[in-house]
Design a protein around this motif. Structure first.
Motif, short mmCIF file in Angstrom:
data_model
loop_
_atom_site.label_atom_id
_atom_site.label_comp_id
_atom_site.label_asym_id
_atom_site.label_seq_id
_atom_site.Cartn_x
_atom_site.Cartn_y
_atom_site.Cartn_z
N GLN A 141 0.82 -1.20 0.00
CA GLN A 141 0.00 0.00 0.00
C GLN A 141 0.86 1.26 0.00
O GLN A 141 0.57 2.21 -0.71
CB GLN A 141 -0.94 0.00 1.20
CG GLN A 141 -2.06 -1.00 1.08
CD GLN A 141 -2.91 -1.06 2.33
OE1 GLN A 141 -2.46 -0.74 3.43
NE2 GLN A 141 -4.15 -1.48 2.16
N ILE A 142 1.92 1.25 0.78
CA ILE A 142 2.83 2.41 0.82
C ILE A 142 3.47 2.63 -0.54
O ILE A 142 3.56 3.76 -1.02
CB ILE A 142 3.88 2.23 1.94
CG1 ILE A 142 3.21 2.35 3.30
CG2 ILE A 142 5.03 3.22 1.79
CD1 ILE A 142 4.07 1.92 4.47
N TYR A 143 3.90 1.56 -1.18
CA TYR A 143 4.50 1.67 -2.50
C TYR A 143 3.50 2.29 -3.49
O TYR A 143 3.85 3.19 -4.25
CB TYR A 143 4.96 0.29 -3.00
CG TYR A 143 5.43 0.31 -4.43
CD1 TYR A 143 6.67 0.82 -4.77
CD2 TYR A 143 4.60 -0.15 -5.46
CE1 TYR A 143 7.09 0.87 -6.08
CE2 TYR A 143 5.01 -0.12 -6.77
CZ TYR A 143 6.25 0.39 -7.08
OH TYR A 143 6.66 0.45 -8.39
N LEU A 144 2.27 1.80 -3.48
CA LEU A 144 1.26 2.33 -4.40
C LEU A 144 0.94 3.80 -4.11
O LEU A 144 0.78 4.60 -5.04
CB LEU A 144 -0.01 1.49 -4.34
CG LEU A 144 0.09 0.12 -4.99
CD1 LEU A 144 -1.14 -0.72 -4.68
CD2 LEU A 144 0.28 0.25 -6.49
N LEU A 145 0.88 4.17 -2.84
CA LEU A 145 0.63 5.56 -2.49
C LEU A 145 1.77 6.46 -2.96
O LEU A 145 1.53 7.57 -3.47
CB LEU A 145 0.42 5.70 -0.98
CG LEU A 145 -0.89 5.14 -0.45
CD1 LEU A 145 -0.85 5.04 1.08
CD2 LEU A 145 -2.07 5.98 -0.90
N GLN A 146 3.00 6.00 -2.83
CA GLN A 146 4.14 6.78 -3.32
C GLN A 146 4.09 6.92 -4.84
O GLN A 146 4.38 7.99 -5.38
CB GLN A 146 5.45 6.12 -2.89
CG GLN A 146 5.71 6.23 -1.41
CD GLN A 146 6.90 5.41 -0.96
OE1 GLN A 146 7.31 4.45 -1.63
NE2 GLN A 146 7.45 5.75 0.19
N GLN A 147 3.70 5.86 -5.53
CA GLN A 147 3.57 5.93 -6.98
C GLN A 147 2.46 6.90 -7.38
O GLN A 147 2.58 7.62 -8.37
CB GLN A 147 3.30 4.54 -7.56
CG GLN A 147 4.47 3.61 -7.48
CD GLN A 147 5.69 4.16 -8.20
OE1 GLN A 147 5.60 4.65 -9.31
NE2 GLN A 147 6.83 4.10 -7.54
N MET A 148 1.38 6.93 -6.60
CA MET A 148 0.29 7.88 -6.87
C MET A 148 0.78 9.32 -6.73
O MET A 148 0.43 10.17 -7.55
CB MET A 148 -0.88 7.64 -5.92
CG MET A 148 -1.71 6.45 -6.26
SD MET A 148 -3.12 6.37 -5.14
CE MET A 148 -3.13 4.64 -4.75
N PHE A 169 -3.56 2.76 -10.40
CA PHE A 169 -2.96 2.68 -9.07
C PHE A 169 -4.04 2.68 -7.99
O PHE A 169 -3.95 1.96 -6.99
CB PHE A 169 -1.98 3.82 -8.83
CG PHE A 169 -0.67 3.67 -9.55
CD1 PHE A 169 0.06 2.50 -9.47
CD2 PHE A 169 -0.16 4.72 -10.30
CE1 PHE A 169 1.27 2.37 -10.13
CE2 PHE A 169 1.05 4.60 -10.96
CZ PHE A 169 1.76 3.42 -10.87
N ILE A 170 -5.07 3.50 -8.18
CA ILE A 170 -6.17 3.56 -7.21
C ILE A 170 -6.88 2.21 -7.13
O ILE A 170 -7.19 1.72 -6.04
CB ILE A 170 -7.16 4.69 -7.57
CG1 ILE A 170 -6.49 6.05 -7.37
CG2 ILE A 170 -8.43 4.60 -6.73
CD1 ILE A 170 -7.28 7.23 -7.90
N SER A 171 -7.13 1.59 -8.28
CA SER A 171 -7.78 0.27 -8.31
C SER A 171 -6.92 -0.78 -7.60
O SER A 171 -7.43 -1.60 -6.84
CB SER A 171 -8.04 -0.17 -9.74
OG SER A 171 -8.96 0.68 -10.35
N ALA A 172 -5.63 -0.75 -7.85
CA ALA A 172 -4.72 -1.71 -7.21
C ALA A 172 -4.69 -1.49 -5.70
O ALA A 172 -4.70 -2.45 -4.92
CB ALA A 172 -3.31 -1.57 -7.79
N TYR A 173 -4.70 -0.23 -5.26
CA TYR A 173 -4.69 0.09 -3.84
C TYR A 173 -5.97 -0.42 -3.18
O TYR A 173 -5.94 -1.01 -2.11
CB TYR A 173 -4.54 1.59 -3.66
CG TYR A 173 -4.57 2.03 -2.22
CD1 TYR A 173 -3.44 1.91 -1.42
CD2 TYR A 173 -5.72 2.57 -1.65
CE1 TYR A 173 -3.45 2.31 -0.10
CE2 TYR A 173 -5.76 2.96 -0.33
CZ TYR A 173 -4.61 2.84 0.44
OH TYR A 173 -4.64 3.22 1.75
N ARG A 174 -7.09 -0.19 -3.82
CA ARG A 174 -8.37 -0.64 -3.26
C ARG A 174 -8.46 -2.16 -3.22
O ARG A 174 -9.11 -2.71 -2.33
CB ARG A 174 -9.53 -0.06 -4.07
CG ARG A 174 -9.68 1.45 -3.79
CD ARG A 174 -10.69 2.11 -4.64
NE ARG A 174 -11.99 1.44 -4.64
CZ ARG A 174 -12.95 1.75 -5.46
NH1 ARG A 174 -12.79 2.72 -6.33
NH2 ARG A 174 -14.09 1.11 -5.41
N ALA A 175 -7.83 -2.84 -4.16
CA ALA A 175 -7.83 -4.31 -4.16
C ALA A 175 -7.06 -4.87 -2.97
O ALA A 175 -7.41 -5.93 -2.44
CB ALA A 175 -7.25 -4.83 -5.46
#
Length: 90
Positions: A56-63, A82-88
């Protein structure tokens, strides 16, 4: 976090505020798990939580990085991915 249809200045500011808030929370939770191992939680469960928070931290940083570069629909599509992947993961 909802998918984005438009990414004007107000939407961008609101999105960045949400992402930074989530990033701060996830970092704090990850730190607590690492520093204070819960003896009631199995090692496997603890490792699963650590991996989830790291993803989740990685995806938030990418966002955050991607949101600075959004100029057209392809950038918005990437951000929504990225939002879809985070929500998954949640």
């Amino acid at each position: 976090m909802e998918k984005l249809l438009f990414f004007g200045p107000t939407e961008k500011a609101r999105f960045l505020q949400t992402v930074r808030s989530q990033l701060e929370t996830k970092n704090r939770l990850l730190g607590l798990i690492i520093r204070n191992p819960d003896h009631k939680t199995s090692l496997k469960e603890r490792q699963r939580k650590i991996n989830r928070y790291e993803q989740q931290i990685y995806l938030l940083q990418q966002m955050l990085l991607t949101s600075e570069e959004v100029k057209d629909r392809s950038g918005l599509k990437k951000l929504n991915h990225f939002i879809s992947a985070y929500r998954a993961i949640e």
